[in-house]
Motif scaffolding. Structure first.
Motif, PDB file in Angstrom:
ATOM      1  N   ARG A  70       0.841  -1.210   0.000  1.00 47.14           N
ATOM      2  CA  ARG A  70       0.000   0.000   0.000  1.00 47.14           C
ATOM      3  C   ARG A  70       0.872   1.255   0.000  1.00 47.14           C
ATOM      4  NH1 ARG A  70      -4.883   1.210   4.354  1.00 47.14           N
ATOM      5  NH2 ARG A  70      -5.801   2.989   3.226  1.00 47.14           N
ATOM      6  N   THR A  71       1.923   1.270   0.832  1.00 45.39           N
ATOM      7  CA  THR A  71       2.818   2.421   0.880  1.00 45.39           C
ATOM      8  C   THR A  71       3.565   2.579  -0.446  1.00 45.39           C
ATOM      9  OG1 THR A  71       3.080   2.092   3.258  1.00 45.39           O
ATOM     10  CG2 THR A  71       4.695   3.501   2.163  1.00 45.39           C
ATOM     11  N   HIS A  72       4.058   1.468  -0.993  1.00 44.65           N
ATOM     12  CA  HIS A  72       4.699   1.512  -2.312  1.00 44.65           C
ATOM     13  C   HIS A  72       3.763   2.154  -3.330  1.00 44.65           C
ATOM     14  CE1 HIS A  72       8.375  -1.336  -2.469  1.00 44.65           C
ATOM     15  NE2 HIS A  72       8.203  -0.963  -1.221  1.00 44.65           N
ATOM     16  N   GLY A  73       2.500   1.744  -3.270  1.00 43.01           N
ATOM     17  CA  GLY A  73       1.534   2.256  -4.240  1.00 43.01           C
ATOM     18  C   GLY A  73       1.318   3.752  -4.102  1.00 43.01           C
ATOM     19  N   VAL A  74       1.210   4.241  -2.874  1.00 43.88           N
ATOM     20  CA  VAL A  74       1.008   5.681  -2.653  1.00 43.88           C
ATOM     21  C   VAL A  74       2.204   6.469  -3.178  1.00 43.88           C
ATOM     22  CG1 VAL A  74       0.702   7.489  -0.921  1.00 43.88           C
ATOM     23  CG2 VAL A  74      -0.460   5.299  -0.640  1.00 43.88           C
ATOM     24  N   PHE A  75       3.403   5.997  -2.836  1.00 44.47           N
ATOM     25  CA  PHE A  75       4.612   6.713  -3.265  1.00 44.47           C
ATOM     26  C   PHE A  75       4.750   6.686  -4.792  1.00 44.47           C
ATOM     27  CE2 PHE A  75       7.388   6.488   0.840  1.00 44.47           C
ATOM     28  CZ  PHE A  75       6.333   7.019   1.565  1.00 44.47           C
ATOM     29  N   GLN A  76       4.359   5.561  -5.415  1.00 42.16           N
ATOM     30  CA  GLN A  76       4.441   5.481  -6.870  1.00 42.16           C
ATOM     31  C   GLN A  76       3.440   6.425  -7.522  1.00 42.16           C
ATOM     32  OE1 GLN A  76       6.832   3.649  -8.541  1.00 42.16           O
ATOM     33  NE2 GLN A  76       6.105   4.898 -10.252  1.00 42.16           N
ATOM     34  N   ARG A  77       2.264   6.569  -6.927  1.00 35.98           N
ATOM     35  CA  ARG A  77       1.272   7.503  -7.476  1.00 35.98           C
ATOM     36  C   ARG A  77       1.786   8.941  -7.405  1.00 35.98           C
ATOM     37  NH1 ARG A  77      -4.116   5.948  -4.371  1.00 35.98           N
ATOM     38  NH2 ARG A  77      -4.917   7.815  -5.427  1.00 35.98           N
ATOM     39  N   ILE A  78       2.525   9.271  -6.337  1.00 36.90           N
ATOM     40  CA  ILE A  78       3.142  10.610  -6.255  1.00 36.90           C
ATOM     41  C   ILE A  78       4.131  10.782  -7.401  1.00 36.90           C
ATOM     42  CG2 ILE A  78       4.745  12.030  -4.897  1.00 36.90           C
ATOM     43  CD1 ILE A  78       3.382  10.898  -2.368  1.00 36.90           C
ATOM     44  N   PHE A 128      10.221   1.215   1.825  1.00 35.77           N
ATOM     45  CA  PHE A 128       9.197   2.009   1.150  1.00 35.77           C
ATOM     46  C   PHE A 128       9.674   2.401  -0.251  1.00 35.77           C
ATOM     47  CE2 PHE A 128       7.315   3.856   5.370  1.00 35.77           C
ATOM     48  CZ  PHE A 128       6.806   2.607   5.669  1.00 35.77           C
ATOM     49  N   ALA A 129      10.332   1.460  -0.942  1.00 33.93           N
ATOM     50  CA  ALA A 129      10.847   1.650  -2.307  1.00 33.93           C
ATOM     51  C   ALA A 129      12.096   2.522  -2.345  1.00 33.93           C
ATOM     52  CB  ALA A 129       9.770   2.221  -3.238  1.00 33.93           C
ATOM     53  N   GLY A 130      12.715   2.725  -1.204  1.00 36.05           N
ATOM     54  CA  GLY A 130      13.920   3.549  -1.162  1.00 36.05           C
ATOM     55  C   GLY A 130      15.137   2.901  -1.764  1.00 36.05           C
ATOM     56  N   ILE A 172      12.785  -2.189  -6.792  1.00 37.35           N
ATOM     57  CA  ILE A 172      11.617  -1.770  -5.999  1.00 37.35           C
ATOM     58  C   ILE A 172      10.571  -2.888  -5.971  1.00 37.35           C
ATOM     59  CG2 ILE A 172       9.655  -0.199  -5.969  1.00 37.35           C
ATOM     60  CD1 ILE A 172      11.578   1.977  -7.045  1.00 37.35           C
ATOM     61  N   ALA A 173      10.341  -3.510  -7.112  1.00 35.79           N
ATOM     62  CA  ALA A 173       9.305  -4.542  -7.201  1.00 35.79           C
ATOM     63  C   ALA A 173       9.617  -5.748  -6.310  1.00 35.79           C
ATOM     64  CB  ALA A 173       9.155  -4.993  -8.656  1.00 35.79           C
ATOM     65  N   HIS A 174      10.909  -6.066  -6.125  1.00 32.57           N
ATOM     66  CA  HIS A 174      11.290  -7.236  -5.325  1.00 32.57           C
ATOM     67  C   HIS A 174      11.723  -6.875  -3.910  1.00 32.57           C
ATOM     68  CE1 HIS A 174      11.494  -8.880  -9.448  1.00 32.57           C
ATOM     69  NE2 HIS A 174      11.211 -10.029  -8.858  1.00 32.57           N
ATOM     70  N   GLU A 175      11.681  -5.600  -3.578  1.00 30.17           N
ATOM     71  CA  GLU A 175      12.122  -5.135  -2.263  1.00 30.17           C
ATOM     72  C   GLU A 175      11.320  -5.776  -1.133  1.00 30.17           C
ATOM     73  OE1 GLU A 175      12.924  -0.674  -1.469  1.00 30.17           O
ATOM     74  OE2 GLU A 175      10.997  -1.065  -0.493  1.00 30.17           O
ATOM     75  N   ILE A 176      10.008  -5.843  -1.289  1.00 32.83           N
ATOM     76  CA  ILE A 176       9.128  -6.331  -0.228  1.00 32.83           C
ATOM     77  C   ILE A 176       9.450  -7.773   0.127  1.00 32.83           C
ATOM     78  CG2 ILE A 176       6.728  -6.881   0.361  1.00 32.83           C
ATOM     79  CD1 ILE A 176       5.910  -4.412  -1.271  1.00 32.83           C
ATOM     80  N   ASP A 177       9.675  -8.620  -0.883  1.00 28.90           N
ATOM     81  CA  ASP A 177       9.946 -10.033  -0.621  1.00 28.90           C
ATOM     82  C   ASP A 177      11.210 -10.211   0.224  1.00 28.90           C
ATOM     83  OD1 ASP A 177       7.732 -10.736  -2.095  1.00 28.90           O
ATOM     84  OD2 ASP A 177       8.868 -11.048  -3.962  1.00 28.90           O
ATOM     85  N   SER A 178      12.200  -9.368   0.011  1.00 26.69           N
ATOM     86  CA  SER A 178      13.444  -9.459   0.788  1.00 26.69           C
ATOM     87  C   SER A 178      13.296  -8.833   2.167  1.00 26.69           C
ATOM     88  CB  SER A 178      14.585  -8.759   0.034  1.00 26.69           C
ATOM     89  OG  SER A 178      14.869  -9.395  -1.180  1.00 26.69           O
ATOM     90  N   PHE A 179      12.441  -7.830   2.254  1.00 29.94           N
ATOM     91  CA  PHE A 179      12.288  -7.061   3.491  1.00 29.94           C
ATOM     92  C   PHE A 179      11.512  -7.819   4.557  1.00 29.94           C
ATOM     93  CE2 PHE A 179      10.121  -4.080   6.261  1.00 29.94           C
ATOM     94  CZ  PHE A 179      11.060  -3.083   6.495  1.00 29.94           C
ATOM     95  N   VAL A 180      10.437  -8.486   4.154  1.00 32.54           N
ATOM     96  CA  VAL A 180       9.490  -9.082   5.117  1.00 32.54           C
ATOM     97  C   VAL A 180      10.154 -10.051   6.097  1.00 32.54           C
ATOM     98  CG1 VAL A 180       7.469 -10.595   5.338  1.00 32.54           C
ATOM     99  CG2 VAL A 180       7.434  -8.675   3.722  1.00 32.54           C
ATOM    100  N   PRO A 181      11.005 -10.996   5.645  1.00 24.88           N
ATOM    101  CA  PRO A 181      11.608 -11.926   6.615  1.00 24.88           C
ATOM    102  C   PRO A 181      12.488 -11.236   7.656  1.00 24.88           C
ATOM    103  CG  PRO A 181      11.897 -12.723   4.360  1.00 24.88           C
ATOM    104  CD  PRO A 181      11.418 -11.309   4.264  1.00 24.88           C
TER     105      PRO A 181
END
Length: 655
Positions: free
Chosen positions: A96-104, A156-158, A273-282
């Protein structure tokens, strides 16, 4: 201006001026700093939708994002991290946060941000989603990614956006080290587009940026090329090698997970950015991250120990008695922090080495000759002790001899201002004994610094049975004023850190006496997670100091031991160039450590006396809780932060 449809928000303010520029201001309620909580992100999502509609309707020419507080955004809301670490919750929240930042970033109208004060973590990630970044070029403005200190990396896509803007090497270094940049440094890395001199200029420059439709350029191809093709794997291997020197993978997985992500996708920021979440969550739910969050909150709790509000004391002048290594370095640190300092000893020959060391510190820490000269001007030699009558804080740091300390304080008490702090840096002598010579023994507290003063953040605030709460709160306020962390400890032999350290170091020395390799023992302690091994630590502290503290604590140093013989021969460790090790240019010269089947297990055995003693210290009420013992040992000894401290490690079955 179609503002009737503006979403109602608690933390954001949005208005449109006569030039059709939107002004978006974040002012998080019930918090001293702006943080990106889920509620704040949810409100931003609604506002971005509103901006999209206004932009498409031609009612808005652009947006300027500002802060309603002195700082910009201090990152994500860490108080939500434990709840957010749930794998059932975290991925969707990140998406959701990725999506908001991408819309900006995808807005067709300019979206500009003005930065003053801290812009770190998620705050910098939001700034990087904006089209153009303006920052105030002053000492208060700081930008960076400190997430690695919490056992994670930007989520957050940083990752991809920082590589796009700064290039792969600079961006990865920033994320892997947690280094915080000044505004001018961030400008050089292309993380900021324009610098202004004062926060009042942000609105004007933001307006100009919107009306000129300015957009930041990515890093040039010459910087990005290092991430292309096979060279990226070689760069990643080098990053792993460097990370391994400070953060072993089995203790701190986050840097290595980030490097793996870079090795796979570092040539394409969008894929990263697209694969960031998968690495971050664990990482978020890992024991390392959980313990580092605990350490963060414990460190923050120490900031509440001082006096608050209108009664908060001001510390302008400090007088230090004793210009040896400890006293001289305490004086230098206080001068570095902006205080006027008088440094007293028997003659100038004793004070001059302290001034020379101070100048080295200032040159290392301060950026300009003018700043170094100003710091040196604040540090004044004072053989006659004239500064005592003017000071707000008196710190004694002379040899560990009771009668000498008693005489210093007895003489000073007659000259000091009524509200001045009177403090001893004793490492082992009980305050009640020193205070026997005073008319008002309540005034004497302990401020126990650790060597090297400039590096170690802990100061033990020692409370005797004669002190009241106010004296301790004022002492803690001074510790905070010089940028250190106070832990309150009752006056008892060795206090917290020295008492817990001594059995650990003596046990290791006893092993050496029986023929074990000092190099192997030190390597084992480091493998366990300590910043340095016990033998090297004793050499660093000074064998004479170690022997004295050991005797004060009732620990035996046999006269026929190698330890006692080294002390008798004046081979006192690092400061004399010879102790258990030979020291050259401040570094211990070590032979190769013998192989060991389970080095980390040996390290766990080595630290057992430290853990046992910390438990006893808590049971005796020398510190108020296991939490305070843990944070004290982490800040004072570097005890493995990823384990959360000695008592947390024992609770978890890891020590």
């Amino acid at each position: 201006m179609e503002q009737a449809d503006t979403p109602q928000t608690r933390h954001w303010d949005f208005s449109i001026d006569v030039e059709q520029i939107g002004w978006l201001t974040l002012n998080v309620q019930d918090n001293s700093v702006n943080v990106l909580s889920r509620e704040v992100i949810s409100e931003l999502e609604a506002l971005v939708g509103h901006v999209e509609r206004l932009g498409e309707a031609g009612s808005l020419v652009g947006v300027v994002l500002l802060s309603g507080k002195p700082g910009f955004i201090a990152g994500a809301d860490i108080s939500e991290f434990d709840q957010m670490s749930d794998p059932a919750v975290l991925p969707e929240a990140l998406r959701r946060t990725h999506g908001v930042f991408q819309r900006i970033e995808d807005l067709k109208i300019p979206f500009v941000c003005g930065i003053s004060g801290f812009c770190v973590g998620g705050g910098l990630e939001l700034a990087l989603a904006c089209h153009y970044r303006i920052a105030v070029n002053d000492d208060a403005t700081k930008l960076g990614f400190p997430e690695v200190n919490l056992g994670i990396f930007p989520g957050f896509a940083g990752t991809g956006r920082s590589i796009r803007q700064a290039g792969p090497v600079d961006a990865m270094q920033l994320m892997l080290t947690g280094k915080i940049l000044r505004a001018a440094q961030a400008r050089k890395l292309n993380l900021v587009d324009k610098l202004v001199r004062h926060p009042d200029m942000l609105r004007w420059e933001g307006r100009k940026a919107v009306l000129s439709r300015r957009r930041s350029d990515p890093a040039p191809l010459t910087k990005r090329a290092i991430a292309f093709g096979p060279i990226r794997s070689r760069v990643a291997d080098k990053m792993r090698e460097e990370a391994g020197k400070k953060a072993p993978k089995n203790h701190y997985p986050a840097p290595y997970a980030l490097i793996d992500l870079f090795e796979k996708y570092g040539d394409d920021p969008k894929k990263m950015i697209a694969h960031e979440i998968d690495s971050f969550v664990p990482l978020m739910a890992s024991p390392t991250a959980q313990n580092l969050r605990r350490v963060f909150f414990l460190s923050e709790s120490l900031k509440r120990l001082g006096v608050k509000g209108k009664d908060k004391p001001k510390f302008v002048r400090v007088h230090v008695v004793g210009a040896g290594v400890m006293g001289g370095d305490i004086a230098a640190w206080c001068a570095y922090r902006g205080m006027a300092v008088t440094l007293q000893d028997m003659d100038m020959d004793r004070i001059k080495p302290a001034l020379d060391r101070a100048k080295k510190l200032f040159k290392k820490r301060l950026k300009t000759k003018q700043a170094v000269d100003a710091a040196m001007a604040r540090l004044e030699p004072d053989v006659e002790g004239k500064g005592i009558a003017r000071c707000d804080v008196l710190i004694e740091a002379v040899v560990e001899k009771l009668e000498v300390k008693q005489q210093i304080f007895s003489n000073a008490e007659q000259q000091l201002k009524p509200n001045a702090i009177m403090a001893t840096n004793t490492s082992s002598i009980e305050l009640e004994r020193i205070a026997e010579a005073l008319d008002n023994p309540n005034r004497l507290i302990g401020l126990h610094f650790f060597n090297p003063v400039a590096q170690l953040p802990l100061i033990e605030v020692i409370r005797s049975t004669l002190n009241d709460d106010e004296a301790i709160r004022v002492g803690a306020s001074f510790v905070l004023a010089i940028g250190k962390s106070p832990v309150v400890v009752k006056s008892a032999p060795g206090f917290l850190v020295n008492r817990a350290l001594m059995p650990y170091m003596l046990e290791a020395i006893d092993r050496v006496e029986k023929g074990e390799s000092p190099e192997q023992l030190d390597a084992a302690a480091v493998a366990f997670g300590m910043p340095m091994g016990p033998i090297e630590l004793m050499d660093t502290v000074g064998l004479d100091v170690g022997a004295f503290v050991a005797r004060e604590l009732g620990q035996k140093v046999p006269e026929d031991s190698k330890f006692a013989r080294l002390v008798a021969a004046g081979k006192l460790g690092r400061k004399t160039g010879q102790g258990f090790y030979t020291w050259v240019d401040g570094k211990a010269q070590k032979e190769k450590a013998p192989a060991h089947a389970n080095l980390e297990g040996l390290g766990r055995d080595l630290v057992q006396p430290l853990v046992d003693t910390a438990e006893v210290i808590v049971s005796e009420g020398v510190v108020e809780s296991a939490d305070m013992a843990d944070i004290g040992m982490i800040l004072g000894t570097g005890f493995a932060p990823f384990l959360g401290g000695p008592l947390k490690a024992r609770e978890d079955g890891r020590a």
